[in-house]
Design a protein around this motif. Structure first.
Motif, mmCIF file in Angstrom:
data_model
loop_
_atom_site.group_PDB
_atom_site.id
_atom_site.type_symbol
_atom_site.label_atom_id
_atom_site.label_comp_id
_atom_site.label_asym_id
_atom_site.label_seq_id
_atom_site.Cartn_x
_atom_site.Cartn_y
_atom_site.Cartn_z
ATOM 1 N N SER A 175 14.117 -6.283 7.867
ATOM 2 C CA SER A 175 13.383 -6.332 6.599
ATOM 3 C C SER A 175 12.664 -5.014 6.327
ATOM 4 O O SER A 175 12.588 -4.567 5.173
ATOM 5 N N ARG A 176 12.138 -4.376 7.361
ATOM 6 C CA ARG A 176 11.464 -3.092 7.173
ATOM 7 C C ARG A 176 12.466 -1.984 6.885
ATOM 8 O O ARG A 176 12.193 -1.076 6.097
ATOM 9 N N GLN A 177 13.625 -2.038 7.498
ATOM 10 C CA GLN A 177 14.668 -1.060 7.205
ATOM 11 C C GLN A 177 15.115 -1.150 5.753
ATOM 12 O O GLN A 177 15.502 -0.154 5.153
ATOM 13 N N GLU A 178 15.043 -2.343 5.198
ATOM 14 C CA GLU A 178 15.491 -2.548 3.825
ATOM 15 C C GLU A 178 14.507 -1.972 2.812
ATOM 16 O O GLU A 178 14.919 -1.434 1.783
ATOM 17 N N VAL A 179 13.219 -2.064 3.089
ATOM 18 C CA VAL A 179 12.222 -1.657 2.094
ATOM 19 C C VAL A 179 11.571 -0.314 2.390
ATOM 20 O O VAL A 179 10.849 0.226 1.539
ATOM 21 N N MET A 180 11.813 0.243 3.579
ATOM 22 C CA MET A 180 11.210 1.525 3.939
ATOM 23 C C MET A 180 12.261 2.521 4.429
ATOM 24 O O MET A 180 13.349 2.143 4.834
ATOM 25 N N ASP A 197 0.832 -1.206 0.000
ATOM 26 C CA ASP A 197 0.000 0.000 0.000
ATOM 27 C C ASP A 197 0.864 1.251 0.000
ATOM 28 O O ASP A 197 0.542 2.253 -0.652
ATOM 29 N N LEU A 198 1.959 1.211 0.743
ATOM 30 C CA LEU A 198 2.865 2.353 0.807
ATOM 31 C C LEU A 198 3.532 2.582 -0.545
ATOM 32 O O LEU A 198 3.544 3.707 -1.064
ATOM 33 N N ASP A 199 4.076 1.528 -1.127
ATOM 34 C CA ASP A 199 4.768 1.650 -2.410
ATOM 35 C C ASP A 199 3.834 2.084 -3.528
ATOM 36 O O ASP A 199 4.239 2.785 -4.455
ATOM 37 N N ALA A 200 2.581 1.659 -3.441
ATOM 38 C CA ALA A 200 1.608 2.006 -4.480
ATOM 39 C C ALA A 200 1.111 3.444 -4.361
ATOM 40 O O ALA A 200 0.392 3.924 -5.239
ATOM 41 N N GLY A 201 1.486 4.137 -3.277
ATOM 42 C CA GLY A 201 1.081 5.531 -3.095
ATOM 43 C C GLY A 201 -0.298 5.708 -2.507
ATOM 44 O O GLY A 201 -0.836 6.820 -2.504
ATOM 45 N N LYS A 202 -0.889 4.620 -1.978
ATOM 46 C CA LYS A 202 -2.210 4.741 -1.357
ATOM 47 C C LYS A 202 -2.132 5.508 -0.040
ATOM 48 O O LYS A 202 -3.121 6.084 0.409
ATOM 49 N N ILE A 203 -0.978 5.462 0.597
ATOM 50 C CA ILE A 203 -0.746 6.158 1.862
ATOM 51 C C ILE A 203 0.614 6.854 1.797
ATOM 52 O O ILE A 203 1.464 6.504 0.972
ATOM 53 N N ASP A 204 0.817 7.849 2.669
ATOM 54 C CA ASP A 204 2.094 8.566 2.706
ATOM 55 C C ASP A 204 3.050 7.987 3.735
ATOM 56 O O ASP A 204 4.259 8.226 3.658
ATOM 57 N N CYS A 205 2.511 7.252 4.698
ATOM 58 C CA CYS A 205 3.360 6.646 5.721
ATOM 59 C C CYS A 205 2.610 5.533 6.422
ATOM 60 O O CYS A 205 1.385 5.412 6.280
ATOM 61 N N ILE A 206 3.350 4.716 7.155
ATOM 62 C CA ILE A 206 2.770 3.722 8.059
ATOM 63 C C ILE A 206 3.132 4.177 9.463
ATOM 64 O O ILE A 206 4.307 4.221 9.832
ATOM 65 N N GLU A 232 11.907 -4.104 21.482
ATOM 66 C CA GLU A 232 11.777 -3.477 20.167
ATOM 67 C C GLU A 232 11.634 -1.964 20.315
ATOM 68 O O GLU A 232 11.515 -1.445 21.416
ATOM 69 N N GLU A 233 11.627 -1.292 19.163
ATOM 70 C CA GLU A 233 11.383 0.144 19.125
ATOM 71 C C GLU A 233 10.404 0.440 17.997
ATOM 72 O O GLU A 233 10.412 -0.223 16.961
ATOM 73 N N TYR A 234 9.549 1.447 18.208
ATOM 74 C CA TYR A 234 8.583 1.858 17.198
ATOM 75 C C TYR A 234 9.165 2.974 16.334
ATOM 76 O O TYR A 234 9.899 3.847 16.819
ATOM 77 N N ALA A 235 8.788 2.961 15.044
ATOM 78 C CA ALA A 235 9.207 4.018 14.119
ATOM 79 C C ALA A 235 8.107 4.229 13.085
ATOM 80 O O ALA A 235 7.181 3.413 12.948
ATOM 81 N N ILE A 236 8.204 5.329 12.350
ATOM 82 C CA ILE A 236 7.264 5.644 11.265
ATOM 83 C C ILE A 236 7.915 5.213 9.952
ATOM 84 O O ILE A 236 9.102 5.457 9.732
ATOM 85 N N GLY A 237 7.144 4.580 9.075
ATOM 86 C CA GLY A 237 7.686 4.110 7.806
ATOM 87 C C GLY A 237 7.246 4.978 6.635
ATOM 88 O O GLY A 237 6.055 5.248 6.463
ATOM 89 N N PHE A 238 8.221 5.425 5.839
ATOM 90 C CA PHE A 238 7.952 6.201 4.625
ATOM 91 C C PHE A 238 8.480 5.428 3.423
ATOM 92 O O PHE A 238 9.254 4.480 3.571
ATOM 93 N N ARG A 239 8.089 5.859 2.214
ATOM 94 C CA ARG A 239 8.667 5.245 1.026
ATOM 95 C C ARG A 239 10.179 5.465 1.007
ATOM 96 O O ARG A 239 10.676 6.472 1.514
#
Length: 287
Positions: free
Chosen positions: A134-139, A116-125, A241-248
């Motif tokens: 894995s999230r650091q790699e793609v976001m 959804d993020l990559d498709a531009g449906k949202i600006d962030c998670i 763990e730690e929480y973060a915001i994900g962007f493209r």
């Protein structure tokens, strides 16, 4: 004979000068190459910044679209009035106010959030999303803003008192979550049941369809406090763990501006006030 000697001496005298000239030329070329490379790198960086219009797009549209699992208490969830509320939502509302845009809260399937993020449906998670490789790699992740731990929740009537008692037991976990990944890599001899949300996992626990739920401590503690149900968090969890915001991946301008505003909110006390409203104290880790 004298004439030959004089000519030889003259040639020898010229050699150091010739070598010095070559050395000077080589050094000059090296400096020139370094200058050219530095200029090229700077130009590439400038072109990259110019090409990154992620922040400007949000400002031009007047909307910042936040993707979330709308059942994830207390970070972002749908309340009894069918409104999406939560700690992350309150923080995002303040960020948007300082950006001069409107926050749009967009529920998504957590299992397909990256698509959804990559498709531009949202600006962030932005929904209590834990950091992992894995999230650091793609976001393009923000700096961590809160700490969390992964824990097991059992019924107050359960005989399970520690991880050692989980052998052969059925453990529910949210599909697509870091909790699922950690559980599968833990080596524990449990039977996993993956469900869409933590709410469903806890419902299964209440109905005695599973023996335990593996989930975020922030969510577990809030659910226990708010519901008043007889749940117990085992003392021995797995990973912190730690929480973060994900962007493209390439949305540096938007990511960096949001990060700047969060730091401003931490400094002026606004972030601490929001955290205290939800958790009783400022538990954020923003710098």
């Amino acid at each position: 004979m004298k004439s030959k000697i004089i000519k030889m001496l003259a040639v020898m005298a010229l050699v150091p000068a010739m070598l010095a000239g070559c050395s000077s030329s080589a050094e000059s070329d090296a400096v020139s190459d370094e200058t050219t490379t530095a200029a090229a790198d700077e130009a590439a960086a400038e072109n990259s910044d110019l090409a990154d219009d992620s922040l400007q797009k949000v400002l031009d549209s007047g909307e910042f679209i936040l993707g979330l699992d709308a059942t994830f208490k207390p970070m972002g969830y749908t309340d009894e009035n069918d409104e999406i509320v939560g700690f992350d939502i309150d923080v995002a509302e303040e960020v948007c106010a300082r950006l001069g845009v409107t926050l749009v809260k967009q529920p998504i399937d957590w299992d397909t959030k990256e698509q959804d993020l990559d498709a531009g449906k949202i600006d962030c998670i932005w929904n209590g999303m834990s950091i992992n490789a894995s999230r650091q790699e793609v976001m393009n992740l923000s700096e961590p803003y809160m700490e969390n731990a992964m824990v097991f929740v059992v019924s107050g009537e359960s005989e399970i008192a520690s991880q050692a008692d989980l052998d052969g037991k059925i453990v529910a976990v949210q599909s697509g979550s870091t909790a699922q990944e950690i559980l599968e890599n833990s080596g524990l001899a449990v039977e996993e049941t993956a469900l869409a949300t933590n709410v469903e996992c806890l419902q299964q626990l209440e109905l005695n369809l599973v023996d335990a739920v593996f989930m975020d401590s922030v969510v577990a503690n809030y659910e226990i406090k708010e519901s008043g149900k007889d749940y117990v968090v085992l003392e021995d969890g797995l990973e912190a763990e730690e929480y973060a915001i994900g962007f493209r991946k390439n949305d540096n301008a938007l990511r960096n501006r949001v990060q700047e505003i969060l730091s401003e909110m931490k400094a002026d006390g606004t972030l601490g006030e929001i955290s205290t409203n939800w958790f009783g104290s400022d538990i954020t880790t923003v710098k």
